[in-house]
Design a protein around this motif. Structure first.
Motif, PDB file in Angstrom:
ATOM      1  N   GLY A  67       0.784  -1.229   0.000  1.00 20.06           N
ATOM      2  CA  GLY A  67       0.000   0.000   0.000  1.00 20.06           C
ATOM      3  C   GLY A  67       0.812   1.273   0.000  1.00 20.06           C
ATOM      4  N   THR A  68       1.801   1.383   0.902  1.00 24.66           N
ATOM      5  CA  THR A  68       2.571   2.619   1.003  1.00 24.66           C
ATOM      6  C   THR A  68       3.349   2.905  -0.272  1.00 24.66           C
ATOM      7  OG1 THR A  68       2.774   2.211   3.372  1.00 24.66           O
ATOM      8  CG2 THR A  68       4.235   3.849   2.431  1.00 24.66           C
ATOM      9  N   ALA A  78       4.679  15.674   0.051  1.00 21.68           N
ATOM     10  CA  ALA A  78       5.601  14.999  -0.865  1.00 21.68           C
ATOM     11  C   ALA A  78       6.649  15.964  -1.401  1.00 21.68           C
ATOM     12  CB  ALA A  78       4.827  14.374  -2.015  1.00 21.68           C
ATOM     13  N   ALA A  79       7.923  15.599  -1.252  1.00 20.07           N
ATOM     14  CA  ALA A  79       9.017  16.365  -1.836  1.00 20.07           C
ATOM     15  C   ALA A  79       9.418  15.804  -3.196  1.00 20.07           C
ATOM     16  CB  ALA A  79      10.217  16.362  -0.901  1.00 20.07           C
ATOM     17  N   MET A  80       9.054  14.548  -3.448  1.00 17.55           N
ATOM     18  CA  MET A  80       9.396  13.914  -4.723  1.00 17.55           C
ATOM     19  C   MET A  80       8.510  12.694  -4.915  1.00 17.55           C
ATOM     20  SD  MET A  80      13.011  12.172  -3.582  1.00 17.55           S
ATOM     21  CE  MET A  80      13.495  13.661  -2.690  1.00 17.55           C
ATOM     22  N   THR A  81       8.455  12.213  -6.145  1.00 20.21           N
ATOM     23  CA  THR A  81       7.775  10.955  -6.446  1.00 20.21           C
ATOM     24  C   THR A  81       8.792   9.981  -7.025  1.00 20.21           C
ATOM     25  OG1 THR A  81       7.154  11.677  -8.675  1.00 20.21           O
ATOM     26  CG2 THR A  81       5.568  12.094  -6.896  1.00 20.21           C
ATOM     27  N   VAL A  82       8.571   8.713  -6.748  1.00 22.83           N
ATOM     28  CA  VAL A  82       9.422   7.652  -7.263  1.00 22.83           C
ATOM     29  C   VAL A  82       8.528   6.654  -7.986  1.00 22.83           C
ATOM     30  CG1 VAL A  82      11.096   5.859  -6.698  1.00 22.83           C
ATOM     31  CG2 VAL A  82      11.003   7.946  -5.319  1.00 22.83           C
ATOM     32  N   ALA A 110      12.108  14.112   4.537  1.00 26.03           N
ATOM     33  CA  ALA A 110      13.017  13.227   5.270  1.00 26.03           C
ATOM     34  C   ALA A 110      13.293  11.941   4.504  1.00 26.03           C
ATOM     35  CB  ALA A 110      12.434  12.902   6.643  1.00 26.03           C
ATOM     36  N   GLN A 111      12.817  11.889   3.239  1.00 24.14           N
ATOM     37  CA  GLN A 111      13.015  10.736   2.366  1.00 24.14           C
ATOM     38  C   GLN A 111      12.360   9.473   2.914  1.00 24.14           C
ATOM     39  OE1 GLN A 111      16.923  10.290   0.545  1.00 24.14           O
ATOM     40  NE2 GLN A 111      17.533  12.287   1.309  1.00 24.14           N
ATOM     41  N   GLN A 112      11.183   9.646   3.500  1.00 27.09           N
ATOM     42  CA  GLN A 112      10.368   8.534   3.966  1.00 27.09           C
ATOM     43  C   GLN A 112       9.052   8.535   3.193  1.00 27.09           C
ATOM     44  OE1 GLN A 112      11.190   6.059   6.045  1.00 27.09           O
ATOM     45  NE2 GLN A 112      13.237   6.933   6.256  1.00 27.09           N
ATOM     46  N   PRO A 113       8.474   7.342   2.926  1.00 26.49           N
ATOM     47  CA  PRO A 113       7.217   7.282   2.167  1.00 26.49           C
ATOM     48  C   PRO A 113       6.096   8.043   2.862  1.00 26.49           C
ATOM     49  CG  PRO A 113       8.231   5.116   2.304  1.00 26.49           C
ATOM     50  CD  PRO A 113       9.001   5.998   3.238  1.00 26.49           C
ATOM     51  N   THR A 114       5.274   8.727   2.080  1.00 25.76           N
ATOM     52  CA  THR A 114       4.102   9.420   2.600  1.00 25.76           C
ATOM     53  C   THR A 114       2.949   9.229   1.625  1.00 25.76           C
ATOM     54  OG1 THR A 114       3.183  11.549   3.300  1.00 25.76           O
ATOM     55  CG2 THR A 114       4.767  11.608   1.497  1.00 25.76           C
ATOM     56  N   GLN A 115       1.738   9.241   2.148  1.00 25.46           N
ATOM     57  CA  GLN A 115       0.546   9.156   1.305  1.00 25.46           C
ATOM     58  C   GLN A 115      -0.154  10.507   1.190  1.00 25.46           C
ATOM     59  OE1 GLN A 115      -1.411   5.836   3.380  1.00 25.46           O
ATOM     60  NE2 GLN A 115      -0.910   4.516   1.650  1.00 25.46           N
TER      61      GLN A 115
END
Length: 281
Positions: free
Chosen positions: A161-162, A212-216, A202-207
């Protein structure tokens, strides 16, 4: 690594069908040697060579069955007895859990719940995301929903999910193999799934899009071969290999190198991994 020899059984012994389910005996203790290799490669703007880092980790883990559940599942407690690792050839101490990792499984070995997993490094998806409910099985087998014979196939949904990822694990019962004293089912599985993650500062997954600072985005493909002990109801050994290719797209204002048009520079990342898990005598 486990040196138990795998011997295919004769055709007459491969009739079946076999009910491949986990068996949980409270108080039973098993030890597994787990080895992991991971290489991360990132092309760097303006640099002739990409950034590359290889990590090798070895863990000796003890798994104790603490509960047998009414639905055929069970609860285990895992402690790491010994760790060692290298990063680009230099020794380092991999993080170990101070308290047991508690995992709840159903009868097919699917993770229902976990607690106590150590935190991951910044920029990497958390372990409870990857190995938690619906996640990957790099140390176990993808078991079928029905009794099977050699040659049978089945599929299973893999949903992380994350990571915004949902894919399919395709498995086949290759053959019966004797490994030491164990009569095992050799299971071959291929997992393919897309990835789309939002990462915070902080480069941790967020929903949450506003954080969001970036998307991967990218794809993951992992192949696993496992030997599941039929009578004992546990994995004797497994080997997974594969990786992911990801594109990192930062939002405006993110402190990353700018591209030709002044916008933050999109970057690519390739991850190759191999995981081995072997029951110890």
């Amino acid at each position: 690594m486990c040196a138990l020899l795998a011997l295919p059984m004769t055709a007459s012994a491969q009739s079946g069908p076999y009910n491949l389910t986990m068996k949980f005996k409270p108080g039973e203790v098993s030890k597994y040697l787990t080895t992991m290799q991971m290489t991360i490669t990132i092309p760097m703007p303006g640099q002739p060579n990409p950034f590359a880092q290889r990590s090798d980790v070895s863990l000796l883990q003890q798994v104790k069955v603490s509960k047998k559940l009414p639905n055929g599942g069970g609860e285990t407690e895992t402690v790491v007895l010994k760790t060692q690792g290298t990063r680009d050839g230099q020794p380092f101490n991999p993080p170990a859990n101070a308290a047991p990792i508690v995992t709840v499984y159903d009868a097919r070995g699917n993770v229902v719940a976990t607690r106590g997993l150590p935190k991951s490094a910044p920029g990497m998806p958390s372990l409870d995301t990857l190995l938690g409910p619906g996640g990957l099985k790099t140390a176990g087998a993808y078991l079928p929903p029905r009794p099977v014979r050699p040659g049978d196939t089945w599929t299973q949904k893999v949903a992380i999910g994350t990571l915004g990822a949902s894919g399919i694990a395709k498995s086949s019962f290759v053959r019966l193999e004797n490994i030491g004293a164990f009569k095992t089912a050799r299971i071959h599985t291929v997992v393919a799934l897309p990835i789309r993650i939002m990462m915070d500062a902080a480069q941790q997954p967020t929903q949450k899009a506003n954080l969001a600072a970036m998307t991967v985005s990218g794809t993951v493909k992992i192949t696993t071969d496992s030997n599941f002990a039929i009578s004992e109801g546990k994995t004797v050994r497994s080997a997974s290999a594969g990786g992911a290719t990801m594109i990192i797209t930062p939002r405006k204002g993110t402190p990353m190198p700018a591209g030709p048009n002044g916008a933050p520079q999109t970057m690519t990342m390739a991850i190759k991994m191999a995981v081995g898990n072997n029951l110890q005598p």
